[in-house]
Motif scaffolding. Structure first.
Motif, PDB file in Angstrom:
ATOM      1  N   THR A   1       0.849  -0.883   0.176  1.00 52.13           N
ATOM      2  CA  THR A   1      -0.155   0.329   0.000  1.00 52.13           C
ATOM      3  C   THR A   1       1.264   1.089   0.316  1.00 52.13           C
ATOM      4  OG1 THR A   1      -1.305  -1.218   1.452  1.00 52.13           O
ATOM      5  CG2 THR A   1      -1.492   1.458   1.487  1.00 52.13           C
ATOM      6  N   VAL A   2       0.782   1.733  -1.043  1.00 59.27           N
ATOM      7  CA  VAL A   2       1.490   3.036  -1.053  1.00 59.27           C
ATOM      8  C   VAL A   2       0.813   4.614   0.172  1.00 59.27           C
ATOM      9  CG1 VAL A   2       2.275   5.303  -2.636  1.00 59.27           C
ATOM     10  CG2 VAL A   2       2.086   2.986  -3.556  1.00 59.27           C
ATOM     11  N   GLN A   3       1.685   5.213   0.879  1.00 59.79           N
ATOM     12  CA  GLN A   3       1.126   6.188   1.592  1.00 59.79           C
ATOM     13  C   GLN A   3       1.487   7.059   1.238  1.00 59.79           C
ATOM     14  OE1 GLN A   3      -0.483   4.742   4.132  1.00 59.79           O
ATOM     15  NE2 GLN A   3       0.687   2.314   4.142  1.00 59.79           N
ATOM     16  N   GLY A   4       1.929   7.557   0.268  1.00 62.34           N
ATOM     17  CA  GLY A   4       2.409   9.127  -0.266  1.00 62.34           C
ATOM     18  C   GLY A   4       3.775   8.012  -1.400  1.00 62.34           C
ATOM     19  N   PRO A   5       3.667   9.761  -1.955  1.00 63.93           N
ATOM     20  CA  PRO A   5       3.325  11.221  -2.477  1.00 63.93           C
ATOM     21  C   PRO A   5       1.985  11.224  -3.325  1.00 63.93           C
ATOM     22  CG  PRO A   5       5.090  10.831  -3.245  1.00 63.93           C
ATOM     23  CD  PRO A   5       5.255   9.657  -3.071  1.00 63.93           C
ATOM     24  N   GLY A   6       1.107  11.756  -2.866  1.00 66.58           N
ATOM     25  CA  GLY A   6      -0.209  11.653  -3.581  1.00 66.58           C
ATOM     26  C   GLY A   6      -0.146  10.907  -4.875  1.00 66.58           C
ATOM     27  N   GLU A   7       1.047  11.726  -6.126  1.00 61.72           N
ATOM     28  CA  GLU A   7       1.663  11.238  -7.600  1.00 61.72           C
ATOM     29  C   GLU A   7       1.756  10.312  -7.542  1.00 61.72           C
ATOM     30  OE1 GLU A   7       2.970  15.547  -6.270  1.00 61.72           O
ATOM     31  OE2 GLU A   7       2.458  13.435  -5.555  1.00 61.72           O
ATOM     32  N   LEU A   8       2.120   9.261  -6.537  1.00 60.17           N
ATOM     33  CA  LEU A   8       2.752   7.573  -6.695  1.00 60.17           C
ATOM     34  C   LEU A   8       1.204   7.445  -6.462  1.00 60.17           C
ATOM     35  CD1 LEU A   8       4.490   6.250  -6.926  1.00 60.17           C
ATOM     36  CD2 LEU A   8       5.525   6.106  -4.299  1.00 60.17           C
ATOM     37  N   VAL A   9       1.154   7.243  -5.701  1.00 63.94           N
ATOM     38  CA  VAL A   9      -0.417   6.984  -5.335  1.00 63.94           C
ATOM     39  C   VAL A   9      -1.751   7.261  -6.627  1.00 63.94           C
ATOM     40  CG1 VAL A   9      -3.090   6.847  -3.946  1.00 63.94           C
ATOM     41  CG2 VAL A   9      -0.762   7.506  -2.822  1.00 63.94           C
ATOM     42  N   GLU A  10      -1.661   8.325  -7.646  1.00 61.74           N
ATOM     43  CA  GLU A  10      -2.489   7.709  -8.082  1.00 61.74           C
ATOM     44  C   GLU A  10      -1.982   7.377  -9.312  1.00 61.74           C
ATOM     45  OE1 GLU A  10      -5.809   8.610 -10.697  1.00 61.74           O
ATOM     46  OE2 GLU A  10      -5.478   9.189  -8.711  1.00 61.74           O
ATOM     47  N   TYR A  11      -0.537   7.405  -9.055  1.00 59.39           N
ATOM     48  CA  TYR A  11      -0.268   6.296 -10.462  1.00 59.39           C
ATOM     49  C   TYR A  11      -0.613   4.853 -10.749  1.00 59.39           C
ATOM     50  CZ  TYR A  11       2.570   4.886 -14.192  1.00 59.39           C
ATOM     51  OH  TYR A  11       3.234   3.910 -15.965  1.00 59.39           O
ATOM     52  N   VAL A  12       0.017   4.566  -9.325  1.00 59.93           N
ATOM     53  CA  VAL A  12      -0.535   3.095  -8.946  1.00 59.93           C
ATOM     54  C   VAL A  12      -1.712   2.533  -9.150  1.00 59.93           C
ATOM     55  CG1 VAL A  12       0.036   1.400  -6.779  1.00 59.93           C
ATOM     56  CG2 VAL A  12       1.544   3.391  -6.746  1.00 59.93           C
ATOM     57  N   ARG A  13      -2.321   3.998  -8.956  1.00 57.06           N
ATOM     58  CA  ARG A  13      -3.941   3.497  -9.071  1.00 57.06           C
ATOM     59  C   ARG A  13      -4.392   2.993 -10.087  1.00 57.06           C
ATOM     60  NH1 ARG A  13      -6.404   6.863  -6.621  1.00 57.06           N
ATOM     61  NH2 ARG A  13      -6.824   6.813  -4.437  1.00 57.06           N
ATOM     62  N   GLN A  14      -4.036   4.350 -11.145  1.00 59.43           N
ATOM     63  CA  GLN A  14      -4.347   4.064 -12.724  1.00 59.43           C
ATOM     64  C   GLN A  14      -3.466   2.506 -13.377  1.00 59.43           C
ATOM     65  OE1 GLN A  14      -2.861   7.682 -14.502  1.00 59.43           O
ATOM     66  NE2 GLN A  14      -4.101   8.705 -13.287  1.00 59.43           N
ATOM     67  N   LEU A  15      -2.134   2.260 -12.217  1.00 63.41           N
ATOM     68  CA  LEU A  15      -1.388   1.281 -13.317  1.00 63.41           C
ATOM     69  C   LEU A  15      -2.268   0.030 -12.855  1.00 63.41           C
ATOM     70  CD1 LEU A  15       0.507   0.057 -14.764  1.00 63.41           C
ATOM     71  CD2 LEU A  15       2.509   0.185 -12.740  1.00 63.41           C
ATOM     72  N   GLY A  16      -2.631   0.034 -11.494  1.00 67.95           N
ATOM     73  CA  GLY A  16      -3.312  -1.270 -11.777  1.00 67.95           C
ATOM     74  C   GLY A  16      -4.660  -1.352 -12.007  1.00 67.95           C
ATOM     75  N   GLY A  17      -5.525  -0.640 -12.701  1.00 67.55           N
ATOM     76  CA  GLY A  17      -6.625  -0.467 -13.766  1.00 67.55           C
ATOM     77  C   GLY A  17      -6.072  -1.082 -14.651  1.00 67.55           C
ATOM     78  N   ARG A  18      -5.044  -0.470 -15.548  1.00 67.16           N
ATOM     79  CA  ARG A  18      -4.810  -0.839 -16.736  1.00 67.16           C
ATOM     80  C   ARG A  18      -4.380  -2.487 -16.518  1.00 67.16           C
ATOM     81  NH1 ARG A  18      -2.190   4.417 -16.885  1.00 67.16           N
ATOM     82  NH2 ARG A  18      -0.086   3.743 -16.850  1.00 67.16           N
ATOM     83  N   LEU A  19      -3.748  -2.570 -15.819  1.00 69.31           N
ATOM     84  CA  LEU A  19      -3.377  -4.566 -15.517  1.00 69.31           C
ATOM     85  C   LEU A  19      -4.139  -5.027 -15.654  1.00 69.31           C
ATOM     86  CD1 LEU A  19       0.114  -4.487 -13.133  1.00 69.31           C
ATOM     87  CD2 LEU A  19       0.080  -4.594 -15.830  1.00 69.31           C
ATOM     88  N   THR A  20      -5.570  -4.789 -15.014  1.00 71.02           N
ATOM     89  CA  THR A  20      -6.714  -5.052 -14.178  1.00 71.02           C
ATOM     90  C   THR A  20      -7.275  -5.691 -15.622  1.00 71.02           C
ATOM     91  OG1 THR A  20      -6.589  -4.911 -12.339  1.00 71.02           O
ATOM     92  CG2 THR A  20      -8.717  -5.727 -13.363  1.00 71.02           C
ATOM     93  N   ARG A  21      -7.721  -4.435 -16.396  1.00 77.77           N
ATOM     94  CA  ARG A  21      -8.446  -4.640 -18.000  1.00 77.77           C
ATOM     95  C   ARG A  21      -7.412  -4.978 -18.545  1.00 77.77           C
ATOM     96  NH1 ARG A  21      -9.059   0.944 -15.678  1.00 77.77           N
ATOM     97  NH2 ARG A  21      -7.538   1.847 -17.166  1.00 77.77           N
ATOM     98  N   ALA A  22      -6.431  -5.310 -19.197  1.00 80.30           N
ATOM     99  CA  ALA A  22      -5.971  -6.176 -19.511  1.00 80.30           C
ATOM    100  C   ALA A  22      -6.276  -7.490 -19.095  1.00 80.30           C
ATOM    101  CB  ALA A  22      -4.038  -6.074 -19.721  1.00 80.30           C
ATOM    102  N   ALA A  23      -5.836  -8.056 -18.568  1.00 78.13           N
ATOM    103  CA  ALA A  23      -6.095  -9.318 -17.986  1.00 78.13           C
ATOM    104  C   ALA A  23      -7.446  -9.901 -17.866  1.00 78.13           C
ATOM    105  CB  ALA A  23      -6.069  -8.899 -16.205  1.00 78.13           C
ATOM    106  N   GLY A  24      -8.067  -9.034 -18.022  1.00 77.32           N
ATOM    107  CA  GLY A  24     -10.019  -9.392 -18.099  1.00 77.32           C
ATOM    108  C   GLY A  24     -10.155  -9.506 -19.805  1.00 77.32           C
ATOM    109  N   ALA A  25      -9.637  -8.294 -20.563  1.00 77.93           N
ATOM    110  CA  ALA A  25      -9.376  -9.047 -21.443  1.00 77.93           C
ATOM    111  C   ALA A  25      -9.051 -10.391 -22.279  1.00 77.93           C
ATOM    112  CB  ALA A  25      -8.875  -7.468 -22.665  1.00 77.93           C
ATOM    113  N   GLY A  26      -7.805 -10.233 -21.849  1.00 73.90           N
ATOM    114  CA  GLY A  26      -7.227 -11.168 -21.766  1.00 73.90           C
ATOM    115  C   GLY A  26      -8.071 -12.976 -21.887  1.00 73.90           C
ATOM    116  N   ASP A  27      -8.658 -12.678 -20.921  1.00 75.00           N
ATOM    117  CA  ASP A  27      -9.813 -13.755 -20.360  1.00 75.00           C
ATOM    118  C   ASP A  27     -10.777 -13.788 -21.592  1.00 75.00           C
ATOM    119  OD1 ASP A  27      -7.856 -14.396 -18.682  1.00 75.00           O
ATOM    120  OD2 ASP A  27      -9.393 -13.038 -17.128  1.00 75.00           O
TER     121      ASP A  27
END
Length: 327
Positions: free
Chosen positions: A299-325
């Motif tokens: 879990t990223v506590q900070g800074p906010g820019e890193l928190v936001e990028y991790v959230r975006q990256l996680g979403g992209r990876l989740t969508r990529a895995a879903g598209a493969g399925d």
């Protein structure tokens, strides 16, 4: 038949360094001598510090085992070239696990390579291109080996250096340590003309030259080259603090995350996991990917820019895995 005793001992040692047990009769046949001569040569190797173990039996097998100290290795041509290629490949970038000790080993090996093997190594390097080049600047292995040899030999080093703004200068230094940050190599050295400690990005160094003049090492600031480099980078570039908690032990995380960022600490009060606070000038994109590569929940506590990028990256990876399925 090998009649020269030193040459025969080297040949025997080379055979024994193959991880297997050698019957005395087979060694005698390979060397073209009697079994009695083999036994005498084995005794000579033991006197030189090589831990040769003999097994009981009619044929009297021999094998080299681990001892208290590592004796010199004897490599054939193919083995020497293979090791040099591997070390050069790692040294060309600041790859984790390829630290100053690896570069010193490369410097020692290339110093004693016969000209025919140097030619083979150069030909092989020129004929191959790596598929990936990493995310750091490329460095000529020869640059690192010259530097490593001066560090090990406490020998003054002269080189041309290009600063961040493109300014060129000549430096005469007392090299102390080579430090890898996981992306780049740095040299921590005392600059004799500026009479102060400096850090140099190795990818900006040209024409390193070992002067042959020895020096007595000074005490590095902060008492540690890596810590001095960390402070120096913080002063020279825009940095930010980050804090992350991991669902794993500090020992687990420390073994999978660059030590340059600091040491993780166990959670307080007997709770599971650990936390890490660090300072870096690396892009949040690189740090986010590096955190994901640790291999545990975090879990990223900070800074906010890193928190936001991790959230975006996680979403992209989740969508990529879903598209493969879905496919």
């Amino acid at each position: 038949m090998t009649t020269d005793t030193p040459a025969r001992l080297l040949q025997l040692l080379s055979l024994l360094q193959t991880p297997r047990e050698w019957p005395g009769g087979e060694l005698a046949d390979r060397l073209g001598v009697s079994r009695r001569t083999v036994r005498r040569d084995i005794d000579r190797l033991r006197e030189l510090g090589y831990p040769v173990q003999a097994s009981k039996g009619s044929d009297g097998g021999y094998r080299l085992v681990a001892g208290k100290a590592m004796p010199p290795l004897v490599l054939d041509d193919e083995e020497a070239v293979a090791i040099a290629v591997g070390l050069r490949a790692g040294a060309g970038h600041a790859v984790e696990g390829v630290d100053e000790a690896s570069v010193r080993a490369l410097a020692k090996l290339e110093q004693v390579l016969p000209s025919r093997l140097r030619h083979r190594l150069s030909t092989l390097q020129a004929a191959t291109t790596p598929l990936t080049s990493g995310d750091g600047a490329r460095i000529a292995p020869e640059t690192l080996t010259v530097m490593a040899s001066t560090v090990a030999g406490q020998e003054r080093l002269r080189f041309a250096y290009r600063a961040k703004d493109g300014t060129e200068s000549r430096r005469l230094t007392e090299p102390y340590r080579l430090v890898s940050t996981g992306r780049r190599w740095y040299l921590v050295a005392y600059d004799l003309e500026r009479e102060d400690w400096r850090t140099f990005r190795v990818d900006r160094v040209r024409d390193p030259f070992a002067t042959g003049a020895r020096f007595t090492p000074r005490e590095v600031p902060q008492g540690d080259a890596a810590e001095y480099l960390r402070k120096s980078i913080q002063r020279q570039q825009e940095t930010y603090e980050f804090e992350v908690t991991f669902a794993a032990s500090a020992e687990f995380v420390a073994g999978r995350f660059p030590a340059f960022f600091g040491r993780p600490v166990e959670a307080e009060g007997g709770a599971a996991g650990c936390s890490l606070r660090g300072v870096t000038g690396d892009p949040v994109e690189w740090l986010a990917v590096r955190l994901a590569m640790v291999g545990c929940e975090f879990t990223v506590q900070g800074p906010g820019e890193l928190v936001e990028y991790v959230r975006q990256l996680g979403g992209r990876l989740t969508r990529a895995a879903g598209a493969g399925d879905a496919g």
